[in-house]
Design a protein around this motif. Structure first.
Motif, short mmCIF file in Angstrom:
data_model
loop_
_atom_site.label_atom_id
_atom_site.label_comp_id
_atom_site.label_asym_id
_atom_site.label_seq_id
_atom_site.Cartn_x
_atom_site.Cartn_y
_atom_site.Cartn_z
N PHE A 85 -1.00 -5.71 -0.55
CA PHE A 85 -1.86 -5.43 0.59
C PHE A 85 -1.74 -3.96 0.97
CE2 PHE A 85 -3.98 -8.63 3.15
CZ PHE A 85 -3.58 -9.83 2.53
N GLY A 86 -2.85 -3.32 1.31
CA GLY A 86 -2.79 -1.99 1.91
C GLY A 86 -2.95 -0.86 0.91
N VAL A 87 -3.43 0.26 1.43
CA VAL A 87 -3.79 1.43 0.63
C VAL A 87 -2.66 1.88 -0.30
CG1 VAL A 87 -4.57 3.84 0.78
CG2 VAL A 87 -5.34 2.18 2.48
N PHE A 88 -1.44 1.93 0.22
CA PHE A 88 -0.34 2.44 -0.61
C PHE A 88 0.06 1.49 -1.73
CE2 PHE A 88 0.86 5.18 3.19
CZ PHE A 88 0.26 6.31 2.63
N GLN A 89 -0.40 0.25 -1.66
CA GLN A 89 -0.14 -0.67 -2.76
C GLN A 89 -1.20 -0.52 -3.84
OE1 GLN A 89 2.80 -2.08 -2.54
NE2 GLN A 89 3.03 -1.43 -0.41
N PRO A 94 3.51 9.61 -5.29
CA PRO A 94 4.95 9.93 -5.22
C PRO A 94 5.50 9.63 -3.83
CG PRO A 94 3.61 11.94 -5.37
CD PRO A 94 2.69 10.78 -5.59
N SER A 95 6.81 9.29 -3.74
CA SER A 95 7.33 8.79 -2.46
C SER A 95 7.28 9.82 -1.33
CB SER A 95 8.73 8.19 -2.61
OG SER A 95 9.56 9.11 -3.24
N LEU A 101 1.88 10.94 4.25
CA LEU A 101 0.61 10.30 4.59
C LEU A 101 0.82 9.05 5.46
CD1 LEU A 101 -1.52 10.47 1.32
CD2 LEU A 101 -1.91 11.70 3.48
N GLY A 102 1.82 8.25 5.07
CA GLY A 102 2.11 7.01 5.81
C GLY A 102 2.50 7.32 7.24
N LEU A 169 9.76 3.31 5.69
CA LEU A 169 8.91 4.26 6.43
C LEU A 169 8.58 3.70 7.82
CD1 LEU A 169 7.17 6.79 6.65
CD2 LEU A 169 5.37 5.60 5.42
N VAL A 170 8.35 2.39 7.88
CA VAL A 170 8.07 1.74 9.16
C VAL A 170 9.24 1.98 10.12
CG1 VAL A 170 7.72 -0.50 10.29
CG2 VAL A 170 6.57 0.00 8.12
N LEU A 171 10.46 1.81 9.60
CA LEU A 171 11.65 1.98 10.45
C LEU A 171 11.86 3.45 10.82
CD1 LEU A 171 14.05 -0.55 8.72
CD2 LEU A 171 13.12 -0.72 11.03
N THR A 172 11.68 4.35 9.85
CA THR A 172 11.87 5.77 10.12
C THR A 172 10.84 6.24 11.15
OG1 THR A 172 12.58 6.02 7.85
CG2 THR A 172 12.12 8.05 9.04
N TYR A 173 9.57 5.82 10.95
CA TYR A 173 8.54 6.20 11.92
C TYR A 173 8.91 5.70 13.31
CZ TYR A 173 4.38 6.64 14.63
OH TYR A 173 3.53 6.98 15.64
N GLU A 174 9.40 4.47 13.38
CA GLU A 174 9.72 3.86 14.67
C GLU A 174 10.78 4.68 15.42
OE1 GLU A 174 7.94 1.31 15.72
OE2 GLU A 174 8.98 1.32 17.65
#
Ligand SMILES: [Zn+2]
Length: 296
Positions: A85-89, A94-95, A101-102, A169-174
């Motif tokens: 699911f989702g654009v990055f999938q 590259p990470s 972007l994420g 990334l979700v956790l780092t962003y948070e």
């Protein structure tokens, strides 16, 4: 499974609990000291009473955040990865680029969520609890109705499924999102020249002070969380108000006596009052400088 193992397996997120927690705690203490020594706006209500009240509401918000919002977002990110699911999938990048972007896309999602909180009456009932605070400081950054946090799961979760970011990334962003929220709600008088410079990119205390003004068009501006490019793109940026001319809060909720914990928790279930001062007037002001020009 033992309870301890269960908690560790499903509710322990190293990025957040080992690194993020201390970062947030230290940031909160430093900002609290900074705003105590270099105050940006004069306080209009009793500081310690507010702090006690805000931290009580904050406790319920932090619980909702840590026990439901964050696990939900992390599991949705893992679900997106497993189920393509989702654009990055769909696009392999590259990470480092996924990170950049994420991060930017998650920040845009939060701009939109904040905007919806102001535009949809049902959501405003919850978000209002945060806005009727009569002063603005680092404790306001945590004073959210837990219902707003729970409701955000739907929108922010949907964004995760759309973007498909890795869970780290979700956790780092948070963590950075929460730190930025503490920062821009603080009542810290940063030297004007420095703030003017950083306010080209990120949301700063003076900028967010405008968002908490009792003048309606000012409340309906500066929705960004980390990067303020979203307000610039959507033309919702407004900076041309000197901080000592800003009255913090919502005009129809001026009585500090009614802002007790019980009333704040029950607030979303009562009809919001019209945007008027107790004397029936609509707060307004004349502007001098250009809209995008930060005033001291
Ligand atoms: Zn708001």
């Amino acid at each position: 499974m033992e309870t301890v193992e269960f908690v560790k397996e499903y509710f322990y997120f190293e990025i957040l609990d080992k690194y993020g927690g201390p970062v947030l705690a230290v940031s909160a203490v430093l900002l609290f000291l900074a705003e105590s020594y270099r105050r940006l706006r004069k306080l209009k209500s009793s500081r310690w009473k507010r702090i006690k009240r805000n931290l009580s509401i904050a406790f319920t918000a932090v619980m909702a955040l840590r026990l439901s919002l964050i696990p939900a977002l992390v599991y949705l990110a893992l679900f997106a990865e497993d189920n393509n699911f989702g654009v990055f999938q769909w696009v392999q990048l590259p990470s480092w680029l996924v990170f950049v972007l994420g991060f930017v896309l998650l920040d845009y999602g939060n701009y939109l969520w904040h905007l919806l909180n102001h535009k949809i009456n049902f959501l405003w009932r919850f978000h209002n609890v945060h806005h009727i605070d009569l002063d603005l400081d680092v404790t306001t950054a945590l004073r959210f109705h837990f219902g707003e946090i729970l409701l955000s799961i739907f929108f922010r979760g949907f964004m995760i499924l759309l973007i498909g970011p890795p869970y780290w990334l979700v956790l780092t962003y948070e963590v950075i999102f929460e730190t930025a929220t503490l920062f821009h709600h603080s009542n810290w008088r940063i030297p004007y020249k420095i703030e003017k410079l950083i306010s080209r990119i990120i949301v700063t205390p003076r900028m967010h002070g405008v968002h908490h003004s009792i003048v309606h068009r000012e409340t309906n501006s500066n929705y960004s969380i980390i990067f303020n490019i979203w307000d610039r793109i959507h033309q919702s940026l407004r900076l041309n108000i000197p901080q000592d001319e800003i009255n913090i809060g919502v005009p129809s909720y001026r009585d500090p006596g009614e802002q007790n914990i019980k009333n704040l928790l029950l607030m979303p279930f009562k009809k919001p009052r019209p945007w008027l001062l107790p004397d029936g007037k609509v707060p307004d002001r004349q502007y001098k400088g250009a809209k995008g020009n930060l005033e001291p």
